[in-house]
Structure formats: structure tokens, C-alpha cells
Motif scaffolding. Structure first.
Motif, PDB file in Angstrom:
ATOM      1  N   GLU A   1      19.223  62.512  38.967  1.00 55.21           N
ATOM      2  CA  GLU A   1      18.442  61.282  38.801  1.00 55.21           C
ATOM      3  C   GLU A   1      19.313  60.141  38.266  1.00 55.21           C
ATOM      4  O   GLU A   1      19.136  58.985  38.653  1.00 55.21           O
ATOM      5  CB  GLU A   1      17.261  61.536  37.863  1.00 55.21           C
ATOM      6  N   PHE A   2      20.240  60.472  37.395  1.00 52.35           N
ATOM      7  CA  PHE A   2      21.203  59.478  36.925  1.00 52.35           C
ATOM      8  C   PHE A   2      22.003  58.933  38.111  1.00 52.35           C
ATOM      9  O   PHE A   2      22.138  57.716  38.281  1.00 52.35           O
ATOM     10  CB  PHE A   2      22.137  60.111  35.890  1.00 52.35           C
ATOM     11  N   GLY A   3      22.514  59.830  38.940  1.00 51.01           N
ATOM     12  CA  GLY A   3      23.283  59.418  40.106  1.00 51.01           C
ATOM     13  C   GLY A   3      22.458  58.596  41.075  1.00 51.01           C
ATOM     14  O   GLY A   3      22.945  57.608  41.646  1.00 51.01           O
ATOM     15  N   ARG A   4      21.194  58.979  41.247  1.00 54.45           N
ATOM     16  CA  ARG A   4      20.303  58.224  42.130  1.00 54.45           C
ATOM     17  C   ARG A   4      20.108  56.807  41.598  1.00 54.45           C
ATOM     18  O   ARG A   4      20.125  55.834  42.351  1.00 54.45           O
ATOM     19  CB  ARG A   4      18.951  58.931  42.250  1.00 54.45           C
ATOM     20  N   ALA A   5      19.927  56.689  40.290  1.00 54.50           N
ATOM     21  CA  ALA A   5      19.740  55.370  39.670  1.00 54.50           C
ATOM     22  C   ALA A   5      20.983  54.496  39.873  1.00 54.50           C
ATOM     23  O   ALA A   5      20.874  53.297  40.132  1.00 54.50           O
ATOM     24  CB  ALA A   5      19.425  55.523  38.188  1.00 54.50           C
ATOM     25  N   ILE A   6      22.166  55.092  39.757  1.00 52.03           N
ATOM     26  CA  ILE A   6      23.411  54.353  39.972  1.00 52.03           C
ATOM     27  C   ILE A   6      23.494  53.864  41.416  1.00 52.03           C
ATOM     28  O   ILE A   6      23.868  52.715  41.687  1.00 52.03           O
ATOM     29  CB  ILE A   6      24.635  55.231  39.625  1.00 52.03           C
ATOM     30  N   LEU A   7      23.133  54.738  42.365  1.00 53.35           N
ATOM     31  CA  LEU A   7      23.190  54.363  43.780  1.00 53.35           C
ATOM     32  C   LEU A   7      22.200  53.243  44.097  1.00 53.35           C
ATOM     33  O   LEU A   7      22.526  52.304  44.832  1.00 53.35           O
ATOM     34  CB  LEU A   7      22.909  55.575  44.664  1.00 53.35           C
ATOM     35  N   VAL A   8      20.985  53.346  43.565  1.00 54.97           N
ATOM     36  CA  VAL A   8      19.974  52.311  43.801  1.00 54.97           C
ATOM     37  C   VAL A   8      20.444  50.971  43.234  1.00 54.97           C
ATOM     38  O   VAL A   8      20.316  49.924  43.877  1.00 54.97           O
ATOM     39  CB  VAL A   8      18.614  52.717  43.191  1.00 54.97           C
ATOM     40  N   ARG A   9      20.998  51.007  42.029  1.00 54.07           N
ATOM     41  CA  ARG A   9      21.514  49.788  41.406  1.00 54.07           C
ATOM     42  C   ARG A   9      22.625  49.182  42.257  1.00 54.07           C
ATOM     43  O   ARG A   9      22.657  47.974  42.503  1.00 54.07           O
ATOM     44  CB  ARG A   9      22.028  50.104  40.003  1.00 54.07           C
TER      45      ARG A   9
ATOM     46  N   THR B   1      20.665  54.422  31.530  1.00 56.54           N
ATOM     47  CA  THR B   1      20.485  54.474  32.983  1.00 56.54           C
ATOM     48  C   THR B   1      19.332  55.380  33.369  1.00 56.54           C
ATOM     49  O   THR B   1      18.537  55.048  34.265  1.00 56.54           O
ATOM     50  CB  THR B   1      21.779  54.965  33.661  1.00 56.54           C
ATOM     51  N   TYR B   2      19.224  56.527  32.707  1.00 55.26           N
ATOM     52  CA  TYR B   2      18.126  57.465  32.979  1.00 55.26           C
ATOM     53  C   TYR B   2      17.791  58.173  31.676  1.00 55.26           C
ATOM     54  O   TYR B   2      18.675  58.735  31.034  1.00 55.26           O
ATOM     55  CB  TYR B   2      18.520  58.483  34.056  1.00 55.26           C
ATOM     56  N   PRO B   3      16.516  58.139  31.269  1.00 53.12           N
ATOM     57  CA  PRO B   3      16.152  58.720  29.959  1.00 53.12           C
ATOM     58  C   PRO B   3      16.340  60.234  29.920  1.00 53.12           C
ATOM     59  O   PRO B   3      15.651  60.974  30.616  1.00 53.12           O
ATOM     60  CB  PRO B   3      14.674  58.329  29.808  1.00 53.12           C
ATOM     61  N   VAL B   4      17.289  60.660  29.100  1.00 60.20           N
ATOM     62  CA  VAL B   4      17.547  62.085  28.897  1.00 60.20           C
ATOM     63  C   VAL B   4      17.705  62.330  27.397  1.00 60.20           C
ATOM     64  O   VAL B   4      17.864  61.397  26.610  1.00 60.20           O
ATOM     65  CB  VAL B   4      18.829  62.545  29.636  1.00 60.20           C
TER      66      VAL B   4
END
Length: 198
Positions: free
Chosen positions: A132-140, A21-24
């Protein structure tokens, strides 16, 4: 599964999902995952009841879940069907701490990883990668909701059925047809007819 089985569950699936979901880094992904607890849900077990505040940020590793509302006549209307490798929560209730207008339940027995609100808030405030992970989830989630809303307005039921069958064929093997019909905005009879003609 017994409690011992739960304790022995590996969070590798959650770690992999975070990294996709987010590169970490491996360290950060494992640190985030360590804030989630494994839970086995039984079939039709509620994780959120309408009128309650959503405090669980759920990663669905195995199984299927759904969200639903009651219409003005008291009938259940499925608003979303969740499949493995998805986050499950009611966004307005979770972030704005308002009573939920939806209920969420397991459709099958499920393996989930639950991040409690307080722990996740600490991560959101202290770990930029988790924000940023949470933001990616919300955008998706917003993108999928927008796509579904437009589809319900512009597409015929046949097209909505074909798209769901193409994108998520496993749903038809695990989710009762009455929930799928409700999600597609059609009757059980119409769904049966579509399945016979495709």
C-alpha cells in the motif's frame, strides 16, 4: 562524510516518511526502514545511467537530485527534480526490469536510503502495508506527471515558473538554473528574464 558517519545516520526521517505516506504502526514502519541502507551521494554522482536497469528504490532525505534524458541532438533535458522527502526511481525500469531511458544523478551532495530490488520485492510480496505504501508512491508520482504534462501543454512559461516558485522555492537556492530552465521547458535566458520580472 566518512563511512562511520553513514553508519551512525538515523533512519527516523525515513520512518516518518513511511508513516506520512501510509498509516502503519511504529513497528511496521521501522521494520520497513530497516530494509534500506544509508548512502552519501557526492555532487553529480549518478545513481542510474541510461541503458542500465534501475534496482535502487531511493528515499531522498537531504539534498536534490534530478532525472534527465538526451534529446536527438545529444542535449540533456531534465525530466524531474527531486527534493527531500521524495522517492527517487525510474518506474518502468524498476518494475518491468527494462533498461532505463533516463539517467538519475545527485545535483548536490545527498543523504539517501536505498532499498535494493530483491529486498523490496520480498516486502512487496509479504507485507501488505508495504504494497500500500508503494501504491501510494506510484499514485503520487502518476498524479504529478499528469499535472506536469498538462501544464507543459496548457500553461505559459510564466505560469509554470510561478507555480514552481510557489510550490518549491528552495529549488531555486540549491539547483543550477540551467536544470530548472530545462525542467520548465524554457531557455536559460528566458528563465533569467522571468526571475528579473518577478
Amino acid at each position: 562524510m566518512s563511512n562511520m558517519d553513514v553508519k551512525n545516520l538515523s533512519n527516523n526521517g525515513l520512518v516518518s516518511f513511511i508513516k506520512k505516506t501510509y498509516p502503519v504502526s511504529d513497528f511496521t514502519a521501522n521494520f520497513i526502514a530497516d530494509n534500506f541502507e544509508p548512502v552519501i551521494l557526492s555532487k553529480y554522482q549518478l545513481t542510474l545511467r541510461e541503458g542500465s536497469i534501475n534496482s535502487d528504490y531511493i528515499f531522498l532525505e537531504k539534498g536534490y537530485m534530478r532525472s534527465y534524458v538526451l534529446d536527438i541532438d545529444g542535449n540533456e533535458v531534465t525530466t524531474n527534480i527531486f527534493k527531500p522527502d521524495e522517492m527517487v526511481f525510474e518506474v518502468e525500469s524498476y518494475f518491468q526490469r527494462k533498461p532505463s531511458k533516463e539517467s538519475i544523478e545527485a545535483i548536490t551532495s545527498c543523504v539517501v536510503w536505498i532499498g535494493k530490488y530483491e529486498k523490496c520485492q520480498r516486502l512487496f510480496h509479504t507485507l501488505p502495508e508495504f504494497r500500500e505504501f508503494g501504491r501510494a508512491i506510484l499514485v503520487r508520482g502518476f498524479t504529478e506527471l499528469k499535472k506536469r504534462t498538462i501544464s507543459m501543454i496548457k500553461e505559459k512559461s510564466e505560469k509554470r515558473y510561478e507555480d514552481l516558485l510557489s510550490e518549491s522555492p528552495d529549488i531555486f537556492r540549491h539547483v543550477p538554473l540551467k536544470f530548472i530552465a530545462s525542467y520548465l521547458g524554457i531557455t536559460n535566458t528566458s528563465l533569467s528574464r522571468l526571475r528579473k520580472t518577478n
